[in-house]
Each structure stands twice: as C-alpha cells, then as structure tokens.
Write a protein that holds these residues in place. Structure first.
Motif, mmCIF file in Angstrom:
data_model
loop_
_atom_site.group_PDB
_atom_site.id
_atom_site.type_symbol
_atom_site.label_atom_id
_atom_site.label_comp_id
_atom_site.label_asym_id
_atom_site.label_seq_id
_atom_site.Cartn_x
_atom_site.Cartn_y
_atom_site.Cartn_z
ATOM 1 N N ALA A 137 0.835 -1.212 0.000
ATOM 2 C CA ALA A 137 0.000 0.000 0.000
ATOM 3 C C ALA A 137 0.865 1.256 0.000
ATOM 4 C CB ALA A 137 -0.929 -0.009 1.212
ATOM 5 N N CYS A 138 1.957 1.236 0.761
ATOM 6 C CA CYS A 138 2.859 2.394 0.802
ATOM 7 C C CYS A 138 3.525 2.614 -0.554
ATOM 8 C CB CYS A 138 3.920 2.204 1.886
ATOM 9 S SG CYS A 138 3.284 2.357 3.567
ATOM 10 N N LEU A 141 0.931 4.164 -2.881
ATOM 11 C CA LEU A 141 0.724 5.574 -2.546
ATOM 12 C C LEU A 141 1.916 6.419 -2.979
ATOM 13 C CD1 LEU A 141 -0.984 7.762 -1.237
ATOM 14 C CD2 LEU A 141 0.019 7.142 0.979
ATOM 15 N N THR A 142 3.120 5.926 -2.731
ATOM 16 C CA THR A 142 4.319 6.648 -3.162
ATOM 17 C C THR A 142 4.324 6.834 -4.671
ATOM 18 O OG1 THR A 142 5.594 5.742 -1.312
ATOM 19 C CG2 THR A 142 6.844 6.613 -3.180
ATOM 20 N N VAL A 144 1.724 6.849 -6.764
ATOM 21 C CA VAL A 144 0.676 7.781 -7.175
ATOM 22 C C VAL A 144 1.099 9.221 -6.898
ATOM 23 C CG1 VAL A 144 -1.683 8.557 -6.710
ATOM 24 C CG2 VAL A 144 -1.195 6.112 -6.914
ATOM 25 N N LEU A 145 1.618 9.463 -5.705
ATOM 26 C CA LEU A 145 2.042 10.823 -5.354
ATOM 27 C C LEU A 145 3.185 11.298 -6.256
ATOM 28 C CD1 LEU A 145 1.986 10.659 -1.440
ATOM 29 C CD2 LEU A 145 0.396 11.877 -2.925
ATOM 30 N N PRO A 162 7.053 12.513 -1.597
ATOM 31 C CA PRO A 162 6.252 11.396 -1.076
ATOM 32 C C PRO A 162 6.899 10.652 0.088
ATOM 33 C CG PRO A 162 6.252 11.375 -3.471
ATOM 34 C CD PRO A 162 7.262 12.396 -3.054
ATOM 35 N N VAL A 166 4.436 9.464 3.049
ATOM 36 C CA VAL A 166 4.124 8.039 3.178
ATOM 37 C C VAL A 166 4.690 7.478 4.484
ATOM 38 C CG1 VAL A 166 4.485 5.761 2.145
ATOM 39 C CG2 VAL A 166 3.976 7.717 0.688
ATOM 40 N N ASN A 170 2.659 5.195 7.118
ATOM 41 C CA ASN A 170 3.182 3.857 7.401
ATOM 42 C C ASN A 170 3.316 3.609 8.903
ATOM 43 O OD1 ASN A 170 4.437 1.310 6.723
ATOM 44 N ND2 ASN A 170 6.393 2.241 7.234
#
Length: 473
Positions: A137-138, A141-142, A144-145, A162, A166, A170
């Motif tokens: 998930a991290c 997200l990283t 995407v950012l 990011p 993140v 986390n």
C-alpha cells in the motif's frame, strides 16, 4: 503473496516508466545523489534497533517502550547529521535544488526511525503478510504521489516529497496493527542492553546503505548529473526482475532462521536448500529483462535514455545470482557471526568502489555498469561459501548452488544473442527480433532446468508457497 510481490514490482516499474516521460536525466541524477547522500550519512548515526528486537523477541514487550524512544532520538540525530551534510550535495551538483531535496529527506528520518518497534512486533509474530500488505500500500501511494507531483512540475522533488508523507502513514498503520502506543514520559530502562545488541546490527545497516548508494556518490564525482540520472534510471529498472523473483527474501529468512535458536545444522540446511533454488527464479527473469529492455525503451522513449537499454542488459546479467547472498547474510546474522561478516563486507565495499571508479574513468557509464555487474556476480558465491563454511565444502557450494544454473543461463544467453543476430541478418526488424528472444530466453531456461534439475524446480515451487524453510527443518 507471490502475486502481491509481482503486482508491487509492476507498479514500481510502471511508475518509473511514467516518471521517465515527465522528468529529465538531470532530474533523475539529482534524485539519485540526494537519496544516496541522505541514506549514507543518516545510516551512520541510526542503529538498527528493529533487527535487535527481532533477535530478542522474548524480551520485546519489556524493551518496546525504550526501543521506541531510542529510535526517535537516533532518528533526530540522523536528521541533524543529514542537515549538516547537505552542503555535500550542493558541492557535488553546484546548485541549490539538490540541497533542498536532501533537506526534505532529512526531516523524514525521525518518522521512519520510529517504525522499528511496531515492525519488529509484527515480524516477531511471523505475520509477514501484514507487513507485505502495508508495504504494498505504501509503494502504491508513493507511486501515485510521485506521478501527481511530476505532472504538477515538481521536477526532481516529485520522488522526494512522497517519502515523508508516506512515512507518516506507514508508522500510524503499523502501530495500529501492532497494538503499540508510545507512553509518556520516555523510559530508558535497559537501554545499554538494547544499544549493545543494536550495535551489532548497526554495521549491517551501514554496509547495506553503502552497497546501495555508494555507486551514485562515486559517479557523482566522476560524471555529469545527467549521466548519473541515466545510470539511476537504468539501475532502478534492472533491479525490478530481481525484486519480483526474491521479494523481501532477507526479511523472511532472518526471523525464520533466528527462530531455530542455536540449531546451527538446521539453519545451514535451510539456507543451503533455499540458495539452491533462488537462481532458478532469478536467471530467467534477468534474461527476459536483458533482451526486452532495448525494444521497449526504444519504443517508449525514441529520443531519450539512449544508453539505458545497454546499462540494463549489463546490470541484469550481474544481478542474476547476487540475491542468493541475501540468504547467506541472513544465516550469518542469525548465528551472530558479525565480525566475520563485517571483515569480508568492508573489503568488498572497497573493491566495489574501485570497480565502479575504474569502469567510469575507463569507459563512462558502460564501464561503470560493467564494474557493478562483475562485482555483484563475484561477491555472491564468495559470501555464500563463507556463510556455509563448516557445514558444506566450497566445492559443494559452487557445484550444488551455482554451477549448473549459471551454465544453463550462459548457454541460453549465447544462443539467444546468436538467434537475434541471425534474425536481423535475415531481414527481421531489431524490435521484433529482441521481443522474440526476450520471450524465448526464459522459456528455454525453465525447460532446460526442468529437464536437468527437476528436484530444484519442485523446490522452487515450495519456496513460492512459503514451505521451504519449514521443510528444511
């Protein structure tokens, strides 16, 4: 679990490919140098408390609060050390943008440090799936950012901002999963005991940081930042196949081997069996990557990253057996053979720096990639032989782990190089020829390995199912 690892690596790969459209070679160079300076300097003052806690999992509840506050204090020391060293980046690059990138990374150190305790609690319970899910998930997200920031014209900072964002998420999620809440006021009970154990693992963290970052620092002094960016981009892509094939190999093996206590024979047997099958996953993945990188990069970036495909092929071949050494390292750490490990690895780092520097001075980027690749290819069998010394002979280690897979891999590579050359001479476009051999190479390797080494193929399937370490017991 395997699908999760593959999906994660595909996300990282896709992110790098998208960022390569929006960012320049100089942007990637600044990212690589900033991350290298921050990682190396920060690691020098950040003890590896997580590994120390895992090794003493029976005492973990009593040590958790002390470990948290120690992690925070060490994270702040890392932050200050990186802030003080930020001028190094400016001296290397000559502009203030690199300075700001390092400053952003510096402020993430305390946040990333305090995750050690919840991570250790979860790992000591062997709940690897939870760690893997949060890690995935991290990464998403990283990614995407980073893409969003690159579209917003953040430049090199697209991959830097990011990191602290993140890191905050986390630590909150892992603390919740571990049911860990820091208590006030800070407690320092048994801190000497903990710092004594952690100091053994601190050296490991420093060595990993140097191995992962020192090549960027060396190249930053010898080459232009745009060339460092080309190398950074190629290295990031070249390591994706290895990461898909091995996942978090060390972080699975170390607690598993540690849980076997003082049963050294059992630990060595488990290590040997896992080392036997890893090349069967690594080599076909690296062969495919080596051949497919050129047509895909030429198609995606016709006027950019002109050396990347050559660098990826060279690095892929060197990385094909290197991760086997991660299992050997896990064995040495689980058996507390730190002095032996440090002695060899410090010598290896010195040789690594020489290989990279000589290669870069002699032939620029291509020479540096050859230096890195040769070093990776040589260090793996040496450290495995050292780790298994006393349990298996050097001859057995080389023959049973490396010899046949490497011979099969070299034969397949040579055949595919010849086939591609013949197809081009016969009139086939280079793009089509490279795609054909890129798909054929891993298939040929797997078929040949299954014919000659059927028991190892079945062992590889056991590893993918998470059974190998347990069976080795």
């Amino acid at each position: 679990m395997v699908i999760q690892v593959i999906a994660t690596r595909l996300i990282v790969l896709g992110t790098q490919l998208i960022l390569a459209i929006n960012l320049t070679e100089e942007d990637f160079g600044k990212i690589g140098i900033a991350q290298a300076v921050a990682a190396v300097v920060g690691t020098l003052v950040a003890f590896n408390l997580e590994s120390a806690l895992i090794a003493r999992k029976k005492d973990l509840p009593a040590l958790a609060q002390t470990a948290f506050w120690m992690s925070f204090a060490l994270g702040m020391m890392g932050c200050l050390a990186v802030l003080l060293s930020a001028w190094m980046g400016k001296q290397i690059d000559g502009n203030s943008e690199l300075l700001w990138l390092i400053l952003i990374l510096a402020f993430s150190f305390p946040i990333r440090a305090i995750v050690a305790v919840p991570n250790a609690i979860i790992a000591s319970q062997l709940k690897f799936q939870s760690i893997a899910v949060v890690g995935t998930a991290c990464i998403v997200l990283t990614s995407v950012l980073s893409i969003v920031f690159s579209l917003m014209q953040f430049g090199a900072a697209s991959q830097i901002w990011p990191v602290p964002i993140v890191a905050i998420i986390n630590v909150l999620v892992l603390s919740y999963l571990a049911r860990f809440i820091p208590k006030f006021p800070p407690t320092w009970v048994r801190w000497r005991e903990l710092i004594g154990d952690a100091s053994k693992f601190w050296g490991i963290q420093v060595i990993w940081s140097l191995f992962g970052q020192i090549d960027y620092i060396v190249l930053a002094f010898l080459l232009a930042s745009s060339e460092v960016g080309e190398y950074y981009f190629a290295y990031m892509l070249a390591t994706q196949a290895v990461r898909v094939a091995t996942g978090n190999l060390y972080f699975v093996m170390f607690p598993s081997l540690s849980s076997m206590g003082q049963d050294a024979e059992r630990q060595a047997k488990a290590t040997f069996r896992v080392c036997q099958v890893i090349p069967l996953a690594l080599i076909p993945a690296c062969l495919a990557q080596a051949f497919l990188s050129e047509p895909l990069l030429d198609w995606m970036y016709p006027n950019k990253w002109k050396f990347a495909s050559e660098l990826i092929m060279i690095l892929s071949l060197g990385l094909a057996v290197y991760p086997v050494s991660m299992v050997a390292e896990a064995l040495m750490h689980a058996q507390s053979r730190f002095r032996e490990y440090y002695r060899f690895m410090l010598l290896s780092i010195a040789i690594f720096v020489c290989f990279v520097a000589i290669g870069a001075l002699y032939s620029g980027l291509i020479g540096a990639a050859f230096g890195v690749s040769i070093h990776y290819f040589l260090i793996s069998p040496i450290i495995v032989a050292i780790a298994l010394r006393g349990y298996y002979s050097w001859h057995s280690t080389m023959k049973e782990i490396y010899l046949k897979p490497v011979i099969i891999g070299i034969s397949v590579f040579a055949f595919c190089i010849g086939l591609r050359h013949y197809m081009v001479i016969a009139g086939s476009p280079n793009f089509n020829s490279s795609i054909v051999v890129g798909l054929l190479a891993p298939l040929l390797f797997v078929v040949t390995a299954y014919t000659l080494l059927p028991s190892r193929i079945h062992g590889l399937i056991d590893v993918l199912r998470g059974k190998m370490v347990g069976q080795a017991a």
